[in-house]
Design a protein around this motif. Structure first.
Motif, mmCIF file in Angstrom:
data_model
loop_
_atom_site.group_PDB
_atom_site.id
_atom_site.type_symbol
_atom_site.label_atom_id
_atom_site.label_comp_id
_atom_site.label_asym_id
_atom_site.label_seq_id
_atom_site.Cartn_x
_atom_site.Cartn_y
_atom_site.Cartn_z
ATOM 1 N N ALA A 1 -2.216 -10.664 24.825
ATOM 2 C CA ALA A 1 -3.085 -9.619 25.378
ATOM 3 C C ALA A 1 -3.380 -9.904 26.852
ATOM 4 C CB ALA A 1 -4.388 -9.550 24.583
ATOM 5 N N GLY A 2 -3.282 -8.851 27.668
ATOM 6 C CA GLY A 2 -3.607 -8.941 29.082
ATOM 7 C C GLY A 2 -2.636 -9.710 29.928
ATOM 8 N N ALA B 1 1.078 -5.766 25.257
ATOM 9 C CA ALA B 1 0.420 -5.882 23.956
ATOM 10 C C ALA B 1 0.037 -4.533 23.372
ATOM 11 C CB ALA B 1 -0.810 -6.782 24.075
ATOM 12 N N SER B 2 -0.489 -3.635 24.193
ATOM 13 C CA SER B 2 -1.041 -2.374 23.669
ATOM 14 C C SER B 2 -0.137 -1.170 23.864
ATOM 15 C CB SER B 2 -2.379 -2.088 24.345
ATOM 16 O OG SER B 2 -2.198 -1.876 25.736
ATOM 17 N N PHE C 1 -5.511 -0.756 23.937
ATOM 18 C CA PHE C 1 -5.673 -1.332 25.280
ATOM 19 C C PHE C 1 -7.092 -1.853 25.475
ATOM 20 C CE2 PHE C 1 -7.245 -0.352 29.600
ATOM 21 C CZ PHE C 1 -6.535 -1.304 30.314
ATOM 22 N N LEU C 2 -8.083 -1.082 25.049
ATOM 23 C CA LEU C 2 -9.471 -1.498 25.226
ATOM 24 C C LEU C 2 -9.804 -2.724 24.381
ATOM 25 C CD1 LEU C 2 -11.216 2.008 25.269
ATOM 26 C CD2 LEU C 2 -10.654 0.543 27.217
ATOM 27 N N ASP C 3 -9.140 -2.862 23.225
ATOM 28 C CA ASP C 3 -9.431 -3.990 22.342
ATOM 29 C C ASP C 3 -8.636 -5.243 22.702
ATOM 30 O OD1 ASP C 3 -11.150 -2.387 20.959
ATOM 31 O OD2 ASP C 3 -9.668 -1.828 19.411
ATOM 32 N N LEU D 1 -9.631 -6.660 27.708
ATOM 33 C CA LEU D 1 -10.532 -7.807 27.595
ATOM 34 C C LEU D 1 -9.926 -9.082 28.179
ATOM 35 C CD1 LEU D 1 -11.873 -7.217 23.965
ATOM 36 C CD2 LEU D 1 -12.944 -6.588 26.145
ATOM 37 N N ALA D 2 -8.612 -9.228 28.088
ATOM 38 C CA ALA D 2 -7.954 -10.463 28.534
ATOM 39 C C ALA D 2 -7.388 -10.378 29.945
ATOM 40 C CB ALA D 2 -6.840 -10.823 27.551
#
Length: 447
Positions: free
Chosen positions: A44-45, A79-80, A215-217, A221-222
């Motif tokens: 993520a991120g 990731a998203s 994306f928001l989860d 965040l990362a």
């Protein structure tokens, strides 16, 4: 290569061999067992994949009807799968950097790694193992604190995420706009943003949520936060300082300290300024000029002798001459004006001013006044007048000449020599021979 061609080559070697349909079945079975793909797990991120779609969108000039194709830029998170798209005219370096700034602002965050294709806007030299990133793109990466890892050449699996994003944009945006006719790039981008919103909010078919919620989860965040200061686009190039201590940047010449003559420097050109860096240290800054092939020179960059020469202007030389006197200033002004170019008269004018050190201001002023009366606007005339002492003699216009006593001499007759306007003279004091000749002329006889 086609399977039909491979089968024909096979039949030439084995005429009694397999038929085409059976050959294709066996080939598909072999290809299915030999083609392997690695499933990549994206943290993520971490990564943002960027590329341009292969399909372009036509935009028409509303006045002429001329068609121009717009490029579609796509950025997709690893990731998203959250996606950004924008239409532009070209893939040049300013557009390339601007698009990524727009993508970061759209996402509200910055990835740790950006994975671009091996296009010329991102790198200076494509290499499978160690590709080079150009200076401008590297500066963008430093400003946003992300790493650039270009994909290998001809390796689309390295950027499978953005390839999938490009496929989605092509299907759900470009294909959806195929029946619409656009007359400006802004109009096209309005339509792209509208369909992009639908794409990112469409629910997944097999998993809960959508690209936006994912994306928001995950990525949001990362990822890294946006920097406090906005990025300013700059073109960075290498230049060598010329013998005249100037560097050529964007068809204009900018000065640098003369001590750097012959050295290699780095030029950072923005929309308003130019920075010159030497060994990663900023040496000077100039305001950007759009005047082609002209010079921007800072006096502090010049050697002392060059600066002193450059500071001489006609007005300054005339003002300096005026300290000696009005006549000296007038003479210097005429010297400069009489030359085809003002600089051709600088040396003569300075020579006249420096005569004050030898003869004094009073004598030089008098010599200049005398030279002006004769319209002798040359340094050598002033020097000759001073060497011969003619500056001490009165000129026709001097007041002293008007008050001088009359000269009395036996050869000078004076005003009493003539009688009246008819030419008659008094009997007393006249010359009898001249009188006789005058009477003969009136009578028409000879003497």
């Amino acid at each position: 290569m086609t399977r039909q061609l491979l089968w024909q080559e096979y039949v030439e070697r084995a005429p009694e061999g397999l038929g085409y349909s059976r050959y294709c079945e066996l080939y598909a079975d072999w290809a299915g067992r030999s083609r392997l793909s690695m499933r990549q797990i994206h943290r993520a991120g971490e990564k943002l994949f960027v590329d341009f779609a292969g399909t372009k969108v036509a935009v028409y000039n509303p006045k002429t009807g001329e068609r121009r194709d717009a490029e579609i830029f796509v950025a997709t998170w690893g990731a998203s799968n959250y996606t950004y798209a924008e239409a532009v005219w070209s893939q040049d370096l300013p557009t390339w950097t601007r698009l990524q700034v727009h993508a970061f602002n759209f996402f509200g965050c910055v990835p740790h790694i950006v994975v671009p294709d091996n296009l010329k806007s991102g790198g200076t030299k494509a290499c499978r193992y160690d590709p080079d990133v150009n200076e401008t793109y590297a500066e963008l990466a430093r400003h946003y604190s992300f790493a650039v890892i270009p994909t290998r050449s001809a390796a689309p699996k390295d950027k499978a995420k953005v390839e999938a994003g490009v496929l989605l944009v092509t299907r759900w945006i470009i294909a959806a706009l195929r029946h619409r006719r656009f007359f400006s790039l802004d109009e096209l981008n309005d339509a792209v943003r509208e369909l992009l919103e639908k794409l990112n909010t469409r629910p997944f078919q097999k998993t809960p949520g959508s690209r936006r919620t994912s994306f928001l989860d995950l990525d949001k965040l990362a990822a890294q936060p946006l920097p406090a200061m906005a990025y300013t686009y700059a073109e960075i190039s290498k230049a060598r300082v010329n013998i005249d201590y100037h560097v050529a940047v964007d068809d204009h010449f900018y000065s640098v300290p003369y001590q750097l003559r012959g050295e290699k420097v780095t030029a950072r050109l923005t929309a308003t300024t130019l920075e010159i860096l030497y060994k990663n240290r900023r040496i000077c800054t100039h305001r950007r000029s759009d005047s082609k092939w002209n010079y921007t020179t800072t006096p502090e960059h010049m050697p002392k002798a060059h600066r002193a020469h450059a500071e001489w202007t006609p007005s300054r030389i005339i003002d300096w001459a005026a300290r000696t006197g009005e006549a000296t200033a007038c003479l210097v002004r005429e010297i400069i004006k009489s030359r085809p170019h003002p600089e051709q008269g600088y040396r003569s004018a300075l020579g006249v001013i420096r005569l004050v050190d030898r003869y004094g201001a009073t004598r030089v002023e008098a010599a200049c006044r005398r030279a002006i009366s004769f319209q002798a606007y040359r340094y050598k005339y002033i020097k000759s007048i001073l060497e011969r002492g003619l500056d001490r003699q009165p000129t026709d216009g001097d007041a002293a000449s008007a008050k001088a006593p009359p000269i009395i001499h036996e050869n000078i007759r004076g005003s009493d020599y003539y009688r009246d306007s008819k030419g008659d003279r008094d009997d007393d004091g006249g010359d009898p021979i001249e009188a006789q000749g005058a009477q003969a002329l009136r009578d028409g006889t000879s003497v």
